[in-house]
Write an enzyme that holds these catalytic residues in place. Structure first.
Site, PDB file in Angstrom:
ATOM      1  N   ASN A   9       0.874  -1.180   0.000  1.00  0.00           N
ATOM      2  CA  ASN A   9       0.000   0.000   0.000  1.00  0.00           C
ATOM      3  C   ASN A   9       0.906   1.224   0.000  1.00  0.00           C
ATOM      4  OD1 ASN A   9      -1.815   2.049   0.471  1.00  0.00           O
ATOM      5  ND2 ASN A   9      -2.174   1.519   2.616  1.00  0.00           N
ATOM      6  N   LYS A  11       0.134   4.368  -0.371  1.00  0.00           N
ATOM      7  CA  LYS A  11      -0.458   5.609   0.163  1.00  0.00           C
ATOM      8  C   LYS A  11      -0.149   6.776  -0.784  1.00  0.00           C
ATOM      9  CE  LYS A  11       0.295   3.561   4.640  1.00  0.00           C
ATOM     10  NZ  LYS A  11       0.350   3.688   6.067  1.00  0.00           N
ATOM     11  N   HIS A  96      -9.221   1.371   5.373  1.00  0.00           N
ATOM     12  CA  HIS A  96      -7.898   1.558   5.992  1.00  0.00           C
ATOM     13  C   HIS A  96      -8.034   2.489   7.195  1.00  0.00           C
ATOM     14  CE1 HIS A  96      -3.716   2.652   6.587  1.00  0.00           C
ATOM     15  NE2 HIS A  96      -3.408   1.552   5.918  1.00  0.00           N
ATOM     16  N   GLU A  98      -6.356   4.852   8.193  1.00  0.00           N
ATOM     17  CA  GLU A  98      -6.140   6.280   7.910  1.00  0.00           C
ATOM     18  C   GLU A  98      -7.421   6.902   7.338  1.00  0.00           C
ATOM     19  OE1 GLU A  98      -2.544   5.771   5.620  1.00  0.00           O
ATOM     20  OE2 GLU A  98      -1.505   5.169   7.459  1.00  0.00           O
ATOM     21  N   GLU A 168      -5.051  -4.983  10.765  1.00  0.00           N
ATOM     22  CA  GLU A 168      -4.006  -3.983  10.927  1.00  0.00           C
ATOM     23  C   GLU A 168      -4.197  -3.245  12.252  1.00  0.00           C
ATOM     24  OE1 GLU A 168      -2.230  -2.805   6.916  1.00  0.00           O
ATOM     25  OE2 GLU A 168      -3.905  -1.469   7.287  1.00  0.00           O
ATOM     26  N   GLY A 174       2.963   2.126  10.565  1.00  0.00           N
ATOM     27  CA  GLY A 174       3.920   3.217  10.367  1.00  0.00           C
ATOM     28  C   GLY A 174       4.681   3.583  11.627  1.00  0.00           C
ATOM     29  N   SER A 214       3.833  -2.358  10.157  1.00  0.00           N
ATOM     30  CA  SER A 214       5.293  -2.421  10.248  1.00  0.00           C
ATOM     31  C   SER A 214       5.871  -3.769   9.845  1.00  0.00           C
ATOM     32  CB  SER A 214       5.762  -2.025  11.667  1.00  0.00           C
ATOM     33  OG  SER A 214       5.383  -0.693  11.935  1.00  0.00           O
TER      34      SER A 214
END
Ligand code: PEP
Length: 255
Positions: A9, A11, A96, A98, A168, A174, A214
């Site tokens: 991904n 982003k 996701h 985010e 996730e 991240g 990660s």
């Protein structure tokens, strides 16, 4: 036998030149390579989907969008409809963390997006996961089950191959702090049990459940050795072609 999926991904990273260079590296490295049951997927930013599809045509890499509007058309400035006219686009990430955090996407909105993806004949990669606060509060299982119930309520699945789920944990995305194999496995087992209860054992056994947070070449093998982890949804470590290809090799050589 489930697919092992190594999904990148990207982003909002990379420009056109960098996308092209990555595609060239990957296409070259995959030439003549036997991938077995390993499925590579890459999700570039929206403007580069068509370029990637063209650059990787004939390779074994599948291309994914990172999001879609649930609406077919209308007054939704800045939104985009999943480009079903982009021949070869087969996957789309939905939910996701985010998107949930910065765009306030609820399980209901994510469900609508997931259905829009399926209506287009494509496969959603549904992301779910708890925040650090929720994990520390001991409600991880409850959050995961609520997300599964909310995002998949009434969604018809027949074989388990129409959907990919990515667990996730938000605290691992991240941050450089990944869940251990055991921590991830515990949640993956819970997801597979939920699928068995809601659909069937055959379906649950066919559906690939990815871990994201990660993932990198150094921790992929430990994660893949867990019985319910079928690959990774990978952000940072998928941006560099050497690192992405190293993770592909680990998955191909995984017994
Ligand atoms: C992600 O973007 O879904 C992700 C897991 O990112 P990272 O691998 O960088 O933690």
């Amino acid at each position: 036998m489930r697919d092992i999926i190594i999904a990148g991904n990207w982003k909002m990273n990379k420009d056109m030149e960098a996308v092209r260079a990555f595609c060239k590296d990957v296409a070259g490295a995959f030439k003549g390579k036997v991938l077995g049951r390993v499925l590579p997927i890459l999700a570039p930013a929206y403007p580069f989907l068509a370029i990637m599809l063209r650059e990787l045509e004939g390779s074994l890499v599948k291309v994914a969008a990172q999001d879609t509007s649930s609406h077919a058309d209308g007054a939704f400035t800045g939104e985009f409809r999943l480009p079903c006219w982009l021949h070869g686009l087969q996957y789309c990430i939905v939910g996701h963390s985010e998107r949930r955090a910065y765009h306030h996407e609820s399980n209901e909105i994510i469900r609508e997006k997931l259905l829009a993806v399926m209506d287009n004949g494509m496969k959603p990669i549904l992301c779910i996961g708890e925040t650090l606060e929720q994990r520390d509060g001991g409600i991880t299982d409850q959050v995961i089950l609520e997300q599964l119930d909310g995002c998949l309520r009434g969604v018809q699945l027949y074989s388990g191959k129409e959907l990919i789920i990515a667990y996730e944990p938000v605290w691992a995305i991240g941050t450089g702090r990944n869940a251990t194999g055991d921590q991830a496995q515990e949640v993956h087992r819970l997801i597979r049990k939920w699928l068995t209860d809601q659909y069937s054992k055959d379906l649950a056994d066919s559906l690939s459940i990815l871990y994201g947070g990660s993932v990198k070449p150094q921790n992929l093998e430990e994660l893949l050795s867990q019985p319910d982890i079928d690959g990774g949804l990978i952000g940072g470590a998928s941006l560099d072609s050497k690192s992405y290809l190293a993770m592909m090799d680990i998955a191909i050589n995984h017994k």
